[in-house]
Design an enzyme around this catalytic site. Sequence first.
Site, PDB file in Angstrom:
ATOM      1  N   LYS A  88      39.284  31.082  55.685  1.00 48.59           N
ATOM      2  CA  LYS A  88      40.045  31.730  54.605  1.00 48.59           C
ATOM      3  C   LYS A  88      39.431  31.589  53.214  1.00 48.59           C
ATOM      4  CE  LYS A  88      42.673  27.986  52.943  1.00 48.59           C
ATOM      5  NZ  LYS A  88      43.457  27.939  51.751  1.00 48.59           N
ATOM      6  N   SER A 128      47.710  38.730  54.119  1.00 48.41           N
ATOM      7  CA  SER A 128      47.531  38.306  52.725  1.00 48.41           C
ATOM      8  C   SER A 128      47.670  39.484  51.779  1.00 48.41           C
ATOM      9  CB  SER A 128      46.133  37.677  52.565  1.00 48.41           C
ATOM     10  OG  SER A 128      45.805  37.507  51.212  1.00 48.41           O
ATOM     11  N   TYR A 153      36.481  38.336  53.931  1.00 43.73           N
ATOM     12  CA  TYR A 153      37.737  37.668  54.293  1.00 43.73           C
ATOM     13  C   TYR A 153      38.897  38.666  54.202  1.00 43.73           C
ATOM     14  CZ  TYR A 153      42.170  35.417  53.578  1.00 43.73           C
ATOM     15  OH  TYR A 153      43.500  35.116  53.667  1.00 43.73           O
ATOM     16  N   LYS A 157      41.559  40.576  57.166  1.00 44.84           N
ATOM     17  CA  LYS A 157      43.032  40.676  57.168  1.00 44.84           C
ATOM     18  C   LYS A 157      43.451  42.138  57.356  1.00 44.84           C
ATOM     19  CE  LYS A 157      43.979  36.372  56.842  1.00 44.84           C
ATOM     20  NZ  LYS A 157      44.485  35.682  58.038  1.00 44.84           N
ATOM     21  N   TYR A 181      51.044  37.126  52.569  1.00 45.22           N
ATOM     22  CA  TYR A 181      51.345  36.022  51.638  1.00 45.22           C
ATOM     23  C   TYR A 181      50.802  36.351  50.256  1.00 45.22           C
ATOM     24  CZ  TYR A 181      50.936  33.387  56.090  1.00 45.22           C
ATOM     25  OH  TYR A 181      51.013  32.934  57.388  1.00 45.22           O
ATOM     26  N   ASN A 183      50.529  33.783  46.724  1.00 45.93           N
ATOM     27  CA  ASN A 183      49.726  32.559  46.562  1.00 45.93           C
ATOM     28  C   ASN A 183      50.498  31.295  46.943  1.00 45.93           C
ATOM     29  OD1 ASN A 183      48.355  34.707  45.005  1.00 45.93           O
ATOM     30  ND2 ASN A 183      46.962  33.025  44.473  1.00 45.93           N
ATOM     31  N   LEU A 204      43.500  27.545  42.427  1.00 45.62           N
ATOM     32  CA  LEU A 204      43.911  27.000  41.122  1.00 45.62           C
ATOM     33  C   LEU A 204      44.703  25.703  41.217  1.00 45.62           C
ATOM     34  CD1 LEU A 204      44.144  27.358  38.023  1.00 45.62           C
ATOM     35  CD2 LEU A 204      46.247  28.684  38.437  1.00 45.62           C
ATOM     36  N   ASP A 302      38.146  38.773  40.932  1.00 43.88           N
ATOM     37  CA  ASP A 302      39.553  38.472  40.623  1.00 43.88           C
ATOM     38  C   ASP A 302      40.295  39.748  40.221  1.00 43.88           C
ATOM     39  OD1 ASP A 302      39.204  35.160  39.192  1.00 43.88           O
ATOM     40  OD2 ASP A 302      39.960  35.816  41.127  1.00 43.88           O
TER      41      ASP A 302
HETATM   42  C1  WQD Z   1      44.401  32.160  41.178  1.00 45.06           C
HETATM   43  C2  WQD Z   1      44.072  32.399  39.716  1.00 45.06           C
HETATM   44  C3  WQD Z   1      41.733  32.602  39.250  1.00 45.06           C
HETATM   45  C4  WQD Z   1      40.648  28.493  40.241  1.00 45.06           C
HETATM   46  C5  WQD Z   1      43.004  33.485  46.877  1.00 45.06           C
HETATM   47  C6  WQD Z   1      42.634  34.419  47.966  1.00 45.06           C
HETATM   48  C7  WQD Z   1      43.882  34.835  48.710  1.00 45.06           C
HETATM   49  C8  WQD Z   1      44.605  33.609  49.198  1.00 45.06           C
HETATM   50  C9  WQD Z   1      44.964  32.721  48.006  1.00 45.06           C
HETATM   51  C10 WQD Z   1      43.943  32.997  51.414  1.00 45.06           C
HETATM   52  C11 WQD Z   1      42.962  33.429  39.520  1.00 45.06           C
HETATM   53  C12 WQD Z   1      42.316  31.381  38.560  1.00 45.06           C
HETATM   54  C13 WQD Z   1      41.368  29.662  40.041  1.00 45.06           C
HETATM   55  C14 WQD Z   1      40.073  27.830  39.133  1.00 45.06           C
HETATM   56  C15 WQD Z   1      40.957  29.517  37.671  1.00 45.06           C
HETATM   57  N1  WQD Z   1      43.787  32.874  50.086  1.00 45.06           N
HETATM   58  N2  WQD Z   1      41.521  30.150  38.789  1.00 45.06           N
HETATM   59  N3  WQD Z   1      40.254  28.371  37.876  1.00 45.06           N
HETATM   60  O1  WQD Z   1      42.173  34.221  44.035  1.00 45.06           O
HETATM   61  O2  WQD Z   1      44.651  34.729  43.684  1.00 45.06           O
HETATM   62  O3  WQD Z   1      43.827  34.164  45.967  1.00 45.06           O
HETATM   63  O4  WQD Z   1      43.720  32.368  47.368  1.00 45.06           O
HETATM   64  O5  WQD Z   1      44.751  33.692  52.003  1.00 45.06           O
HETATM   65  O6  WQD Z   1      43.500  35.624  49.799  1.00 45.06           O
HETATM   66  O7  WQD Z   1      42.071  35.569  47.384  1.00 45.06           O
HETATM   67  O8  WQD Z   1      43.934  32.389  44.238  1.00 45.06           O
HETATM   68  O9  WQD Z   1      44.066  30.090  43.371  1.00 45.06           O
HETATM   69  O10 WQD Z   1      41.767  31.131  43.755  1.00 45.06           O
HETATM   70  O11 WQD Z   1      43.168  31.914  41.856  1.00 45.06           O
HETATM   71  O12 WQD Z   1      41.105  29.979  36.537  1.00 45.06           O
HETATM   72  O13 WQD Z   1      39.395  26.766  39.242  1.00 45.06           O
HETATM   73  O14 WQD Z   1      43.580  31.183  39.151  1.00 45.06           O
HETATM   74  O15 WQD Z   1      40.828  33.257  38.379  1.00 45.06           O
HETATM   75  O16 WQD Z   1      43.268  34.161  38.353  1.00 45.06           O
HETATM   76  P1  WQD Z   1      43.592  33.955  44.394  1.00 45.06           P
HETATM   77  P2  WQD Z   1      43.186  31.304  43.334  1.00 45.06           P
END
Ligand code: WQD
Length: 341
Positions: A88, A128, A153, A157, A181, A183, A204, A302
């Site tokens: 994932k 997702s 990835y 899905k 899903y 987040n 994040l 993103d």
């Molecule tokens: C969230 C926001 C980042 C890390 C991904 C997958 C999705 C699902 C969930 C599996 C964004 C910002 C992040 C950091 C940051 N995964 N960020 N600094 O990208 O929405 O979703 O994870 O099913 O399919 O795409 O989640 O938590 O990576 O990012 O600023 O160190 O936080 O730019 O805006 P995302 P994320």
Amino acid sequence: MNNMKILVTGGLGFIGSHTVVELQQAGFEVVIIDNCSNSSENVLEGIKAITGQTPEFVKMDLRDKNAVGEFFSAHQDISGVIHFAASKAVGESVEKPLLYYENNLNTLVYILQQLSGLKSANFIFSSSCTVYGQADQMPITEEAPVKPAESPYGNTKQIGEEIIRDSCRVYSQLKAISLRYFNPIGAHPSAEIGELPIGVPQNLVPFITQTGVGLREQLSVFGDDYPTEDGTCIRDYIHVVDLAKAHVVALQRLLEDKNDTNYEVFNIGTGTGSSVLEVINSFERVAGKELNYKVVDRRPGDVIRAYADTDKANKVLGWKAQSTLDHAMASAWKWEQKIRE
Ligand code: WQD
């Protein structure tokens, strides 16, 4: 539903383990298949600590078609399958597409081949919101168009959903629900199970909590020049226990033959969008400490904003997220502190 046996693939993982707990507490028996490539067998102890029951566990790689067949021959009493097992990591999928297509799609086909041979089968698929890409309208409904995937990835899905839809069309005894899903964040309130990212967290919230405990020096905020109120991206952060409960409700819908058609799709989110800075503020509120972060360049791929229209899940599925962002963040922080004790 008492004593009905449910197969949970990837049941030692983050969302899988929380779903196993909710299934057991709803009276189901659970058997887990997991190859432990991204999880640990110790999670079984965490599940037992919460529910008092250790689920049956079979360490197995679902890419082994024969092993999948042997498993189903030996487990003819399975009433439903919840399929989490998959790779994932969005970034990794760009580097290793064939690993993702093999692991996320071959395994799905092998399981569906087994289910298609049964008199009746109930199947819940871990999908997702990534299938929507950057949706044109917010909040995002299930009718929003699926857009060309931004990563292998995300493509697995999308293709996975199509494989299930095509199978349900041919095998009328196969009933399936895909849960898209948003987040998932947080951990079980007991802090007996939670997220265990391997290496540097890509997501994040685990990066925030690891920074909070001093495991990481500083959080990088990937861009604050987006067309949003505070310039940072917006997502729909849902407590993993709320998400887990959605799986039990979806499974019960199929077991009780309440589904309208034999393939349905539901968005599972809170319906509320939160920016990266709002998530950081949530951490600072619940932890009572400042977070060390700096704004850096945008992360490629993103989307600007993504949050769910949860009307269908609320009205048709009869499920609604209960937790607030702070509540979810507090559970994530409690878990992080516990595993670093
Ligand atoms: C969230 C926001 C980042 C890390 C991904 C997958 C999705 C699902 C969930 C599996 C964004 C910002 C992040 C950091 C940051 N995964 N960020 N600094 O990208 O929405 O979703 O994870 O099913 O399919 O795409 O989640 O938590 O990576 O990012 O600023 O160190 O936080 O730019 O805006 P995302 P994320």
